[in-house]
Design a protein around this motif. Sequence first.
Motif, PDB file in Angstrom:
ATOM      1  N   CYS A  26      36.389  34.643  43.816  1.00  0.00           N
ATOM      2  CA  CYS A  26      34.900  34.322  43.898  1.00  0.00           C
ATOM      3  C   CYS A  26      34.568  33.128  44.605  1.00  0.00           C
ATOM      4  CB  CYS A  26      34.337  34.711  42.220  1.00  0.00           C
ATOM      5  SG  CYS A  26      34.927  33.415  41.445  1.00  0.00           S
ATOM      6  N   LYS A  83      40.867  33.711  29.139  1.00  0.00           N
ATOM      7  CA  LYS A  83      40.963  33.758  30.500  1.00  0.00           C
ATOM      8  C   LYS A  83      40.796  32.398  31.000  1.00  0.00           C
ATOM      9  CE  LYS A  83      39.597  34.879  34.946  1.00  0.00           C
ATOM     10  NZ  LYS A  83      40.633  34.552  36.137  1.00  0.00           N
ATOM     11  N   GLU A 108      40.431  31.408  42.410  1.00  0.00           N
ATOM     12  CA  GLU A 108      39.837  32.710  42.492  1.00  0.00           C
ATOM     13  C   GLU A 108      39.134  33.186  43.656  1.00  0.00           C
ATOM     14  OE1 GLU A 108      39.171  34.092  38.665  1.00  0.00           O
ATOM     15  OE2 GLU A 108      39.798  32.268  37.419  1.00  0.00           O
ATOM     16  N   VAL A 144      39.541  29.798  34.118  1.00  0.00           N
ATOM     17  CA  VAL A 144      39.142  30.094  35.392  1.00  0.00           C
ATOM     18  C   VAL A 144      39.741  29.043  36.347  1.00  0.00           C
ATOM     19  CG1 VAL A 144      36.764  29.531  36.658  1.00  0.00           C
ATOM     20  CG2 VAL A 144      37.021  30.796  34.392  1.00  0.00           C
ATOM     21  N   THR A 145      40.104  29.305  37.665  1.00  0.00           N
ATOM     22  CA  THR A 145      40.514  28.257  38.519  1.00  0.00           C
ATOM     23  C   THR A 145      39.870  28.692  39.736  1.00  0.00           C
ATOM     24  OG1 THR A 145      42.246  29.498  39.853  1.00  0.00           O
ATOM     25  CG2 THR A 145      42.930  28.783  37.627  1.00  0.00           C
ATOM     26  N   TYR A 167      31.163  29.867  37.253  1.00  0.00           N
ATOM     27  CA  TYR A 167      32.007  31.063  37.440  1.00  0.00           C
ATOM     28  C   TYR A 167      30.818  32.276  37.213  1.00  0.00           C
ATOM     29  CZ  TYR A 167      35.443  34.462  36.626  1.00  0.00           C
ATOM     30  OH  TYR A 167      36.574  35.364  36.421  1.00  0.00           O
ATOM     31  N   TYR A 219      44.962  42.595  39.989  1.00  0.00           N
ATOM     32  CA  TYR A 219      44.315  41.497  40.934  1.00  0.00           C
ATOM     33  C   TYR A 219      43.579  42.066  42.015  1.00  0.00           C
ATOM     34  CZ  TYR A 219      43.890  37.478  44.178  1.00  0.00           C
ATOM     35  OH  TYR A 219      43.426  36.647  44.922  1.00  0.00           O
ATOM     36  N   PRO A 220      42.325  41.602  42.396  1.00  0.00           N
ATOM     37  CA  PRO A 220      41.781  40.328  41.832  1.00  0.00           C
ATOM     38  C   PRO A 220      40.801  40.717  40.526  1.00  0.00           C
ATOM     39  CG  PRO A 220      40.514  41.123  43.670  1.00  0.00           C
ATOM     40  CD  PRO A 220      41.555  42.144  43.592  1.00  0.00           C
ATOM     41  N   LEU A 228      40.883  40.185  34.557  1.00  0.00           N
ATOM     42  CA  LEU A 228      40.239  38.986  34.399  1.00  0.00           C
ATOM     43  C   LEU A 228      40.804  38.674  32.949  1.00  0.00           C
ATOM     44  CD1 LEU A 228      36.757  39.451  35.924  1.00  0.00           C
ATOM     45  CD2 LEU A 228      38.811  38.350  36.811  1.00  0.00           C
TER      46      LEU A 228
END
Lengths: 148, 140
Positions: A44, A36, A42, A38-39, A56, A15-16, A19
């Motif tokens: 980003c 993977k 995260e 995506v939330t 993303y 982390y981070p 991925l």
Amino acid sequence: MTGRDGILRVLPHRYPMLLLDSIVAFEPGRRLVATKSVTVAEPCYRRVAPGSDLAYPRALILESFGQAGAVLCLWEREVSRDRPIFAAVRECSFEADVFPGETMEHRVALDRELDDSRFLSGDTWVGGRRVMRVDWLLTVVRPVPGST
Amino acid sequence: MIVPSRAFPFATMVSFPLRVGAVTERTIVVSTRLSATADVFEGHFPGAPIFPGVLVLELVHLAVWTFAERLADTGPPRMRRIDSLRLTAPLFPDDEVSISADCDIDRSLSRMIVRATIHAVERGTAAATAKLEYGLGSTR
């Protein structure tokens, strides 16, 4: 098969920058399918303001795909001794966006091995839509300094 | 001019303030320091930090977005193709990096071809080269 332990065993990323969540199909030395999710939690998204574009980052889609390729290349190696180095990519097309709440599925094939070089290709899907296609990706496997 | 990362209305893993250097009709040069305290170095890799190579695409994207922001007749740029990306030398914590981008706009096709070079300034080495295609539509 989830392969979470395998991901943590094979990849030096954490982390981070880790991925990859799970492995859903695997033929050693030939192909691998990994996911993977995506939330919006995260890193980003840390600085985005309301109303911003929440797609993303495309560089991270490619990084996540590259990590799936690294798992395929390094599965039988020891992470403390070998490390995957992303070296080059050609003919990579982004065909759609990925948003928080969606899960990417990377389908990676190992096309060729030459010394410490691994040539990969494949694509990334979200549900029934392809979001990225990679025709040629070069990963180089290098020993970790001081490991030999 | 310094463009803090909060000025960008999209998600990015790169949080380094950019310094915008020379800008011409089709080129832009920006620079930044890869702060050793940045999140990315914690996980890439623990105990042996190296800037993730693919994230040079994020640096180029910020430069391209800064370039295109000045244009009144195009939509925001969206990376839609990597013709080539070559990573030729690693980047390390606290490296000063320079990103030079040549941005060739074809308005009839609503696209921009970007040729970018990323240098590690203090070592004087090229860290990466890229040729990218951007769309310039109404969506980013």
